[in-house]
Design an enzyme around this catalytic site. Sequence first.
Site: not given
Ligand code: AQP
Length: 346
Positions: A119, A213, A210
């Site tokens: 990140k 969001k 990945k």
């Molecule tokens: N692509 C993915 N495949 C499987 N699991 C995923 N998770 C996120 N993306 C995937 C799971 O969603 C949960 C919540 O995640 P989060 O919002 O707390 O943070 P994150 O992991 O950083 O999710 P994002 O969507 O990638 O958010 P951004 O882009 O904002 O950083 C976790 O259990 C994660 O494993």
Amino acid sequence: MSQEIILNGIRSNDTPTLGNYIGSIIPVIKLQNQYVDKYQFNLFIPDILSFTTPINHQDLYLNTVQNLKYYVAAGIDINYDNIFIYRQSYIPALSELAVIFCNFTGFGEMSRMTQFKDKSLGKEKESISVGLFTYPILMAADILLYGASYIPVGEDQKQHLEFTRDIAMRINNRFNTDLLKVPHEWQDQVKFAGHQSGLRIKSLKNPDKKMSKSNFKDDPNGTILLIDEPDEAYKKVMTATTDSIGVINYNPVNQPGITNLMNILANLVDEPIEKVITIWQGQKNYSKFKTAVADEVRIFLENYQKALNNIDESDLMRKIESSEYLLRDVATQKLYKIQQIIGLRP
Ligand code: AQP
């Protein structure tokens, strides 16, 4: 509150994706359906962790409540007393615990976290927050404050879970206590969530990355949001990047796009991946395969969004506030015990 705890959170920095749904929400729903009598469920929005990277703060409060609705729309039943739905920042003991944990964490240990590296990649140092650097510490506090055993997360969170175990064991050993309950190790977490290995849903356009969001703005066609128009999402699947091999195979290395679509399909139809492989492996018609996946995505979104629109907001708010009221008490008591063992309290 003597049941073992299953804990799960989704940040409110933006609208969740199909990746969040498959990696995080589906396992929680399955666990609820299987184990609601046996475990306590802590489902929460890590709102403080939602601005470790820049966000629009005007949206934060509403996004936080909104993101809790995604659990409910997926099937979480708020009528169970042992299901708690809450916002991280409403439990103040958590922040103090995280500050305490900072002092038991090595700088080198945090520097090795791959999510931080990913990140912060290519960004000016001054623009990277210390909050992003210490993210795993707050996550460990989220888990250890309540003594959660199972944390069904996507594969991207594996390293953070391992850190949580490490810091719990480190503090327990240092103070000769078992006050911090060490969550189960990764492989047991994966099995408990009903998977054979950790899941990572990939971008439809860049299947090496990945689906995330916060990448939506840069990669709108590779990212399916849970609020996407179902027809739009259908088109995104139909135009997903695949390969020129011309035969469908489950092969994450050589055919990441096709493999990603197979994972999405298996999860949406709730079948083991082996079954999807048996049906599609060896077939040559990518368009027919994509249509099958796109249909399932469209049906899923139509039903899901209907459920989202039917949520009674005042019922949900009552549930959130009563959960926070009860958990604040549990958390304050646990923090006090930790303050005692490290010498802050008599
Ligand atoms: N692509 C993915 N495949 C499987 N699991 C995923 N998770 C996120 N993306 C995937 C799971 O969603 C949960 C919540 O995640 P989060 O919002 O707390 O943070 P994150 O992991 O950083 O999710 P994002 O969507 O990638 O958010 P951004 O882009 O904002 O950083 C976790 O259990 C994660 O494993």
